[in-house]
Design a protein around this motif. Structure first.
Motif, PDB file in Angstrom:
ATOM      1  N   ARG A  71      81.192 -48.195  96.053  1.00 15.04           N
ATOM      2  CA  ARG A  71      80.409 -49.360  95.633  1.00 15.04           C
ATOM      3  C   ARG A  71      81.214 -50.228  94.687  1.00 15.04           C
ATOM      4  NH1 ARG A  71      75.063 -48.912  95.521  1.00 15.04           N
ATOM      5  NH2 ARG A  71      75.120 -46.663  95.130  1.00 15.04           N
ATOM      6  N   ASP A  72      81.096 -51.514  94.865  1.00 13.65           N
ATOM      7  CA  ASP A  72      81.633 -52.488  93.910  1.00 13.65           C
ATOM      8  C   ASP A  72      80.426 -53.103  93.219  1.00 13.65           C
ATOM      9  OD1 ASP A  72      82.582 -54.718  92.550  1.00 13.65           O
ATOM     10  OD2 ASP A  72      84.087 -55.185  94.075  1.00 13.65           O
ATOM     11  N   ASN A  73      80.113 -52.593  92.023  1.00 13.61           N
ATOM     12  CA  ASN A  73      78.880 -53.014  91.354  1.00 13.61           C
ATOM     13  C   ASN A  73      78.887 -54.497  91.009  1.00 13.61           C
ATOM     14  OD1 ASN A  73      77.439 -50.525  91.267  1.00 13.61           O
ATOM     15  ND2 ASN A  73      78.837 -49.835  89.665  1.00 13.61           N
ATOM     16  N   ALA A  74      80.038 -54.988  90.610  1.00 11.59           N
ATOM     17  CA  ALA A  74      80.120 -56.385  90.180  1.00 11.59           C
ATOM     18  C   ALA A  74      79.756 -57.342  91.307  1.00 11.59           C
ATOM     19  CB  ALA A  74      81.525 -56.679  89.657  1.00 11.59           C
ATOM     20  N   LYS A  75      80.013 -56.916  92.538  1.00 11.05           N
ATOM     21  CA  LYS A  75      79.775 -57.796  93.677  1.00 11.05           C
ATOM     22  C   LYS A  75      78.578 -57.363  94.493  1.00 11.05           C
ATOM     23  CE  LYS A  75      84.709 -58.864  94.111  1.00 11.05           C
ATOM     24  NZ  LYS A  75      85.892 -58.821  94.990  1.00 11.05           N
ATOM     25  N   ASN A  76      77.871 -56.322  94.060  1.00 12.55           N
ATOM     26  CA  ASN A  76      76.738 -55.778  94.810  1.00 12.55           C
ATOM     27  C   ASN A  76      77.137 -55.549  96.261  1.00 12.55           C
ATOM     28  OD1 ASN A  76      74.202 -54.713  94.911  1.00 12.55           O
ATOM     29  ND2 ASN A  76      73.130 -56.657  95.115  1.00 12.55           N
ATOM     30  N   THR A  77      78.263 -54.884  96.403  1.00 14.90           N
ATOM     31  CA  THR A  77      78.889 -54.683  97.712  1.00 14.90           C
ATOM     32  C   THR A  77      79.206 -53.210  97.896  1.00 14.90           C
ATOM     33  OG1 THR A  77      79.865 -56.888  97.737  1.00 14.90           O
ATOM     34  CG2 THR A  77      80.942 -55.223  99.091  1.00 14.90           C
ATOM     35  N   VAL A  78      79.067 -52.748  99.137  1.00 14.40           N
ATOM     36  CA  VAL A  78      79.465 -51.391  99.495  1.00 14.40           C
ATOM     37  C   VAL A  78      80.654 -51.481 100.444  1.00 14.40           C
ATOM     38  CG1 VAL A  78      78.768 -49.325 100.750  1.00 14.40           C
ATOM     39  CG2 VAL A  78      77.212 -50.363  99.125  1.00 14.40           C
ATOM     40  N   LEU A  79      81.632 -50.640 100.201  1.00 15.48           N
ATOM     41  CA  LEU A  79      82.872 -50.665 100.961  1.00 15.48           C
ATOM     42  C   LEU A  79      82.993 -49.399 101.798  1.00 15.48           C
ATOM     43  CD1 LEU A  79      85.144 -51.738  97.992  1.00 15.48           C
ATOM     44  CD2 LEU A  79      84.089 -53.224  99.686  1.00 15.48           C
ATOM     45  N   LEU A  80      83.643 -49.529 102.932  1.00 19.65           N
ATOM     46  CA  LEU A  80      83.980 -48.362 103.747  1.00 19.65           C
ATOM     47  C   LEU A  80      85.472 -48.417 104.028  1.00 19.65           C
ATOM     48  CD1 LEU A  80      82.825 -45.871 105.255  1.00 19.65           C
ATOM     49  CD2 LEU A  80      82.825 -47.297 107.325  1.00 19.65           C
ATOM     50  N   GLN A  81      86.213 -47.551 103.370  1.00 20.31           N
ATOM     51  CA  GLN A  81      87.651 -47.444 103.607  1.00 20.31           C
ATOM     52  C   GLN A  81      87.877 -46.468 104.747  1.00 20.31           C
ATOM     53  OE1 GLN A  81      90.280 -49.109 102.122  1.00 20.31           O
ATOM     54  NE2 GLN A  81      91.546 -48.106 103.675  1.00 20.31           N
ATOM     55  N   MET A  82      88.525 -46.939 105.791  1.00 21.54           N
ATOM     56  CA  MET A  82      88.738 -46.121 106.987  1.00 21.54           C
ATOM     57  C   MET A  82      90.229 -45.915 107.184  1.00 21.54           C
ATOM     58  SD  MET A  82      85.934 -47.849 109.564  1.00 21.54           S
ATOM     59  CE  MET A  82      86.837 -49.370 109.741  1.00 21.54           C
ATOM     60  N   ASN A  83      90.662 -44.673 107.088  1.00 22.72           N
ATOM     61  CA  ASN A  83      92.067 -44.319 107.247  1.00 22.72           C
ATOM     62  C   ASN A  83      92.258 -43.449 108.475  1.00 22.72           C
ATOM     63  OD1 ASN A  83      92.676 -45.644 104.792  1.00 22.72           O
ATOM     64  ND2 ASN A  83      92.280 -43.775 103.627  1.00 22.72           N
ATOM     65  N   ASN A  84      93.503 -43.384 108.930  1.00 24.82           N
ATOM     66  CA  ASN A  84      93.842 -42.557 110.088  1.00 24.82           C
ATOM     67  C   ASN A  84      92.874 -42.811 111.251  1.00 24.82           C
ATOM     68  OD1 ASN A  84      95.195 -40.662 111.637  1.00 24.82           O
ATOM     69  ND2 ASN A  84      94.089 -38.922 110.770  1.00 24.82           N
ATOM     70  N   LEU A  85      92.712 -44.070 111.570  1.00 20.90           N
ATOM     71  CA  LEU A  85      91.755 -44.436 112.613  1.00 20.90           C
ATOM     72  C   LEU A  85      92.188 -43.922 113.971  1.00 20.90           C
ATOM     73  CD1 LEU A  85      90.931 -47.955 111.260  1.00 20.90           C
ATOM     74  CD2 LEU A  85      89.216 -46.243 111.857  1.00 20.90           C
ATOM     75  N   LYS A  86      91.184 -43.581 114.777  1.00 17.44           N
ATOM     76  CA  LYS A  86      91.402 -43.035 116.114  1.00 17.44           C
ATOM     77  C   LYS A  86      90.708 -43.927 117.154  1.00 17.44           C
ATOM     78  CE  LYS A  86      91.201 -38.383 114.154  1.00 17.44           C
ATOM     79  NZ  LYS A  86      90.551 -37.045 114.223  1.00 17.44           N
ATOM     80  N   PRO A  87      91.163 -43.882 118.393  1.00 16.11           N
ATOM     81  CA  PRO A  87      90.484 -44.687 119.427  1.00 16.11           C
ATOM     82  C   PRO A  87      88.979 -44.409 119.496  1.00 16.11           C
ATOM     83  CG  PRO A  87      92.588 -43.913 120.252  1.00 16.11           C
ATOM     84  CD  PRO A  87      92.396 -43.259 118.902  1.00 16.11           C
ATOM     85  N   ASP A  88      88.563 -43.180 119.216  1.00 15.70           N
ATOM     86  CA  ASP A  88      87.135 -42.842 119.249  1.00 15.70           C
ATOM     87  C   ASP A  88      86.341 -43.530 118.142  1.00 15.70           C
ATOM     88  OD1 ASP A  88      87.290 -39.352 120.414  1.00 15.70           O
ATOM     89  OD2 ASP A  88      87.399 -41.289 121.455  1.00 15.70           O
ATOM     90  N   ASP A  89      87.013 -44.126 117.171  1.00 13.71           N
ATOM     91  CA  ASP A  89      86.324 -44.871 116.112  1.00 13.71           C
ATOM     92  C   ASP A  89      85.950 -46.285 116.565  1.00 13.71           C
ATOM     93  OD1 ASP A  89      88.611 -43.344 113.822  1.00 13.71           O
ATOM     94  OD2 ASP A  89      86.511 -42.789 114.143  1.00 13.71           O
TER      95      ASP A  89
END
Length: 115
Positions: A71-89
Motif C-alpha cells: 500500500r502507498d498510503n499517501a496516494k491511497n493506492t495499492v500496488l502489485l509487484q510481479m516478478n519472475n513472470l510466466k506465460p501462465d500469468d
C-alpha cells in the motif's frame, strides 16, 4: 462516488517484472480490503493477492514468492509487484476495493507474458 482505477499492465518477456497500481478515487477512507484478481481467456476470475485493512495479506499459491501486494498510503493506492513472470500469468488483471458492504471493481488492465 468511489472508483478504483488500475494502471501498469503491458507486454513483458518471461522472467520479467511489472508493477500494477490501483488508485482509490473519491474517498479518503481506507478500504476494508483491496485485492487483485485476474481472468485469462476461457477461465474464471481468480484471486491473485489481497490486502486487508489490518495489513494482513493473502496470495494464491501460483504467485506466492513472486508477487507482492503493498500500500502507498499517501496516494491511497495499492500496488502489485510481479516478478519472475510466466506465460501462465497472462490475463486481464482487475482491482477490487471493498468499502463497507459494497464492492468496487476497476476496468482491468492487460498483462501479457510472452517472448
Amino acid at each position: 462516488q468511489v472508483q478504483v482505477v488500475e494502471s501498469g499492465g503491458g507486454l513483458v518477456q518471461p522472467g520479467g517484472s511489472l508493477r500494477l497500481s490501483c488508485a482509490a478515487l473519491g474517498t479518503v477512507f481506507r478500504a476494508k480490503s483491496m485485492g487483485w484478481y485476474r481472468q485469462a481467456p476461457g477461465k474464471q476470475r481468480e484471486l491473485v493477492a489481497l490486502l486487508r485493512r489490518n495489513e494482513s495479506t493473502e496470495y494464491s499459491d501460483s504467485v506466492k514468492g513472486r508477487f507482492t501486494i503493498s500500500r502507498d498510503n499517501a496516494k491511497n493506492t495499492v500496488l502489485l509487484q510481479m516478478n519472475n513472470l510466466k506465460p501462465d500469468d497472462t490475463a486481464v488483471y482487475y482491482c477490487l476495493g471493498v468499502w463497507g458492504s459494497r464492492d468496487y471493481w476497476g476496468q482491468g488492465t492487460q498483462v501479457t507474458v510472452s517472448s
